[in-house]
Design an enzyme around this catalytic site. Structure first.
Site, mmCIF file in Angstrom:
data_model
loop_
_atom_site.group_PDB
_atom_site.id
_atom_site.type_symbol
_atom_site.label_atom_id
_atom_site.label_comp_id
_atom_site.label_asym_id
_atom_site.label_seq_id
_atom_site.Cartn_x
_atom_site.Cartn_y
_atom_site.Cartn_z
ATOM 1 N N ARG A 40 -12.715 -1.491 -8.999
ATOM 2 C CA ARG A 40 -11.639 -2.470 -9.147
ATOM 3 C C ARG A 40 -11.589 -3.141 -10.516
ATOM 4 O O ARG A 40 -10.554 -3.157 -11.164
ATOM 5 C CB ARG A 40 -11.789 -3.567 -8.074
ATOM 6 C CG ARG A 40 -11.619 -3.100 -6.654
ATOM 7 C CD ARG A 40 -11.590 -4.298 -5.713
ATOM 8 N NE ARG A 40 -11.588 -3.895 -4.309
ATOM 9 C CZ ARG A 40 -11.530 -4.753 -3.292
ATOM 10 N NH1 ARG A 40 -11.471 -6.050 -3.532
ATOM 11 N NH2 ARG A 40 -11.536 -4.316 -2.039
ATOM 12 N N HIS A 86 -3.724 4.042 -3.402
ATOM 13 C CA HIS A 86 -4.378 2.732 -3.516
ATOM 14 C C HIS A 86 -4.158 1.927 -2.232
ATOM 15 O O HIS A 86 -3.176 1.173 -2.123
ATOM 16 C CB HIS A 86 -3.812 1.972 -4.725
ATOM 17 C CG HIS A 86 -4.677 0.861 -5.215
ATOM 18 N ND1 HIS A 86 -5.896 1.069 -5.809
ATOM 19 C CD2 HIS A 86 -4.499 -0.486 -5.205
ATOM 20 C CE1 HIS A 86 -6.440 -0.081 -6.152
ATOM 21 N NE2 HIS A 86 -5.601 -1.050 -5.798
ATOM 22 N N TYR A 130 13.936 -6.330 -6.526
ATOM 23 C CA TYR A 130 14.964 -6.663 -7.513
ATOM 24 C C TYR A 130 14.708 -6.023 -8.884
ATOM 25 O O TYR A 130 15.616 -5.983 -9.710
ATOM 26 C CB TYR A 130 15.043 -8.188 -7.704
ATOM 27 C CG TYR A 130 15.472 -8.918 -6.461
ATOM 28 C CD1 TYR A 130 16.685 -8.640 -5.844
ATOM 29 C CD2 TYR A 130 14.656 -9.891 -5.902
ATOM 30 C CE1 TYR A 130 17.074 -9.314 -4.692
ATOM 31 C CE2 TYR A 130 15.029 -10.587 -4.766
ATOM 32 C CZ TYR A 130 16.241 -10.286 -4.158
ATOM 33 O OH TYR A 130 16.625 -10.949 -3.031
#
Length: 846
Positions: A40, A86, A130
């Site tokens: 990570r 993922h 968006y």
């Protein structure tokens, strides 16, 4: 439940292991920590990416969302990444996608975003439904050739797909875009850099694996933040690059402007990296309201899409320097803590600048090798098929009849293999060929393709067999990426405000620099030496020790950068003010404290780097008559230990150097008085490691004494000075142009009386000369004191040299410099001038 049915919970354990609770907790925590570190928080040193970055880019690659496609909804990209590679929260993936699209977070954004992706004010991005995104062009370079078995792949989280362990990464992304992250017990914070500088350093390290961090810093000046601003001081940069850790001060870019009614204002145009602009303005306003900063009347944020602009207006009569220092102290400067921590072979490691680039080069070497093997196998397969097609075309009629007379395709394949010794692959391909492929035009195309494939096989084979060829491919590809994506630095590196650098303390003046054969060096102001008439003994310019003698004297400005060429063919860089200033009678300081000279190495020529233009050359002459030209750009980055300027034969020495532009004539003068003049174009430009070409055909024990560069229509004279202090000047027009490597023309008659030629210079009548003897006597005289005569003469006495002494060096002081120094006044002749100077008449014809 029936008593006959066994209770599933009543099962005896096969083995019971007793463990200490603290040991189990320790091991479990270590496993967790390593999972966070490797999976990570930390980037891989090879491609500079964490797993989430790598998976987003690879998912976009698989989706075909490249820089040439239309934008795709961010929610679609996030969904594909989460579903295939993922298996974590969508918010974490989207936050990463957003940061890769922010031009104020990434030096070279890897994602091309469309829509609201946040701002420097800390505004969050719009929801993923968006916004739209696609890969940036530069990120495609990270994935280039990933389908050619260049990197290892592993199964994804559900063993359904394969994902890359690392990307091929055609440029050093870890340094270029930097990285930050917090793991368990460790963190990383790598600043971004300029792509062109990093690539230049990588190529430097490929060419010279022994290059030091200092050498690499000749290219990588320091971090280059996307928000610009200034780095204060260089020591912290060096520490970070040397050790992998450092604390760099980053200061906002601002300027003080005169405003209306005599008031002033401070305009801030660039902020330190990762500074929240809105929060900065709020903090300044809070300090003003609380009285911590006085003298500010108004504060406005006038920033727009074109850039940052924060205006701090000062009150009438306020001390703007005090306001500025208060802002610097509390708001406009922050520290960037560098921790160059990355995964190397899966293990976290703090790396220096050199180690980081070495790991990248090793990765890229493996990528190019595997790609070449893949392409070679493809090319060999294709060549095998083409060989079959060519044989089929040669026997077209028989092949067609054989296929037509076969009952099935399999029969036709078998018959072809038996009749023409085709392989199974060739036979299959021939059976599928159309009749139109048997035309003569098609046959010619097959032959052309076969030749191209064979050439490609040879190229790939040479890459795999030669380490140098493989490294050359890496350098070429890096250079191509630099040409495509390089841009100017945004972050400047400045000295600490309020401090005075050493250079500022050095007055800018013209000086003489004297060096001895035992490498003692010093500088003296030109003003200490008044011009004399021709033939004087001069005055003491250096008190050389016994068995030492003066090697050279030259004029320079204290602020000049000098290239010092040595007799052994090396070149060093030196700032004139670094040479200690001493009096006339001083011996000087050992040059080993200034330049890292080898034993027996003497400086024979000096070139001022201010003389270099874009298309100019360093032209060199050696004692054995060789001459070479090398582009001035080859001498841009010179290590403290020097670099090779010319590859000399055993026993040869570098004698003289000139700066030329490709249009000059070169004049080589020998010790026995011969000269040759030829066009500069006769000497092709070559690299630093080349020996050069023959310039003059020396006779007997003759040797080159000097090199002059002149224009074809030059009205200057050629000044020739001999060892015993004789000299003459002759118009350069009297030296006709010849072909290179001739015997040349007689320039001056040499003998026991005047001795061999020491040097040759191009001079004008208004220039002055500085001559120094081996014992340290120095004379400054006007060129017009030396009469103009023909070529074949012995010359006149220009310096009265004592018995056992000899002229060691001659330098020219241009008219502009000498006039400024003399202040336009005529000087009386020195008391030591020889009134009975003798002129030797010409006694031989040309």
């Amino acid at each position: 439940m029936s008593s006959d049915v066994p209770d599933p919970t009543d099962v005896e354990a096969r083995a019971v292991e007793n463990v200490r609770i603290e040991d189990e907790m320790e091991q479990s925590y270590i496993d967790y920590a390593m999972s966070v570190i490797a999976g990570r928080a930390l980037p891989d040193v090879r491609d500079g990416l964490k797993p989430v970055h790598r998976r987003i880019l690879y998912a976009m690659h698989e989706m075909g969302v490249t820089s040439r496609s239309s934008h795709r909804k961010s929610s679609s990209i996030v969904g594909e990444t989460m579903g295939d590679y993922h298996p974590h929260g969508d918010s974490a993936i989207y936050d990463t996608l957003v940061r890769m699209a922010q031009d104020f977070s990434m030096r070279y954004p890897l994602v091309d975003g469309q829509g609201n992706f946040g701002s420097m004010d800390g505004d969050p991005a719009a929801a993923p439904r968006y916004t739209e995104a696609r890969m940036a062009a530069v990120s495609e370079e990270l994935l280039e050739d990933i389908d050619k078995d260049t990197v290892d792949f592993s199964s994804n989280y559900d063993d359904r797909l394969q994902e890359p362990d690392v990307l091929p990464s055609a440029f050093p992304n870890l340094l270029v875009n930097g990285s930050s992250g917090i793991a368990v017990g460790m963190s990383t914070n790598i600043p971004p850099h300029n792509l062109g500088e990093v690539i230049d350093a990588t190529i430097e390290l490929i060419d010279d694996p022994d290059a030091t961090v200092e050498d690499l810093m000749e290219h990588v000046k320091g971090p280059d933040f996307p928000t610009g601003a200034n780095i204060v001081g260089r020591d912290a940069i060096y520490s970070a690059y040397k050790t992998g850790r450092g604390r760099i001060r980053v200061r906002a870019e601002f300027e003080v402007e005169e405003w209306k009614n005599g008031r002033e204002r401070i305009v801030i145009t660039e902020l330190p990296y990762q500074e929240n602009k809105a929060r900065l303005v709020e903090r300044i306003a809070e300090d003003v309201n609380e009285g911590d900063i006085e003298g500010i009347s108004d504060l406005r944020d006038e920033s727009d899409r074109d850039g940052v602009r924060i205006v701090v207006e000062c009150k009438r009569g306020a001390n703007v320097e005090v306001v500025k220092n208060k802002l610097l102290e509390n708001h406009l400067e922050k520290t960037f803590g560098v921790i160059n921590l990355a995964l190397v072979d899966g293990q976290p490691q703090v790396l220096s600048l050199k180690e980081t680039l070495e790991e990248y080069i090793a990765h890229r070497r493996e990528v190019v090798r595997r790609r070449s093997e893949y392409d070679l196998a493809e090319a060999e397969d294709r060549a095998h098929i083409l060989e079959g097609r060519l044989k089929a075309v040669e026997n077209a009629e028989d092949v067609v009849d054989l296929i037509r007379n076969s009952e099935t395709r399999d029969d036709a394949k078998a018959a072809l293999q038996e009749a023409y010794d085709f392989s199974a692959e060739q036979a299959t391909h021939i059976v599928r060929m159309q009749l139109g492929s048997l035309t003569s035009m098609e046959a010619a195309e097959i032959e052309d393709e076969y030749e191209d494939v064979q050439a490609e096989i040879e190229r790939l084979t040479s890459i795999l067999e030669s380490e140098q060829e493989l490294l050359a491919v890496i350098k070429d590809e890096l250079s191509e990426i630099k040409d495509e994506y390089d841009d100017d630095r945004r972050t400047s590196i400045i000295e600490d405000q309020g401090t005075v650098t050493h250079e500022d303390l050095i007055p800018e003046e013209e000086v003489f620099v004297v060096m001895t054969e035992d490498d003692y060096v010093k500088r003296m102001p030109i003003s200490q030496f008044d011009p004399q008439g021709r033939g004087g003994k001069g005055i003491i310019g250096a008190d050389v020790k016994e068995d030492d003698r003066v090697a050279t004297v030259f004029r320079a400005n204290t602020h000049d950068y000098l290239l010092c060429f040595t007799n052994q063919g090396k070149v060093y860089q030196l700032k004139t003010y670094e040479i200690p200033e001493m009096g006339r009678t001083a011996r000087g300081k050992s040059a080993v404290n200034i330049l890292d000279l080898d034993p027996g190495e003497d400086i024979t020529a000096i070139v001022d780097t201010d003389a270099f233009g874009d298309d100019e050359f360093v032209t060199m002459a050696t004692r054995h008559g060789y001459v070479k030209r090398t582009a001035g750009s080859e001498f841009d980055n010179i290590r403290s230990t020097g670099i090779i300027a010319a590859d000399l034969q055993e026993g040869d020495e570098l004698v003289d150097v000139e700066v030329t532009d490709g249009t000059k004539d070169l004049v080589i003068a020998s010790e026995n008085g011969m000269t040759i003049r030829f066009d500069e174009d006769e000497v092709r430009a070559m690299g630093r490691n080349a020996r050069g070409v023959n310039g003059i055909d020396l006779q007997g024990d003759d040797a080159v004494a000097g090199l002059v560069a002149t224009d074809e229509g030059d009205e200057q004279d050629l000044l020739t000075v001999t060892q015993n202090g004789y000299g003459k000047r002759t118009p350069l027009s009297e030296y006709r142009t010849q072909s290179r490597y001739g015997k040349g023309l007689i320039d001056i008659k040499t003998g026991e009386r005047n001795g061999p030629v020491t040097t040759a210079k191009a001079v004008s009548a208004d220039d002055q000369l500085v001559m120094m003897s081996e014992r340290g006597q120095i004379v400054r005289t006007r060129v017009d004191e030396i009469s103009t005569v023909g070529r074949n003469t012995m010359g006149v006495i220009v310096m009265d040299v004592d018995d056992g002494d000899a002229v060691a060096s001659v330098d020219v002081v241009p008219a502009a410099v000498s006039e400024a120094d003399d202040d336009g006044e005529d000087e009386d002749e020195d008391e030591g001038q020889n009134e009975d100077t003798e002129t030797v008449e010409a006694d031989a014809a040309n």
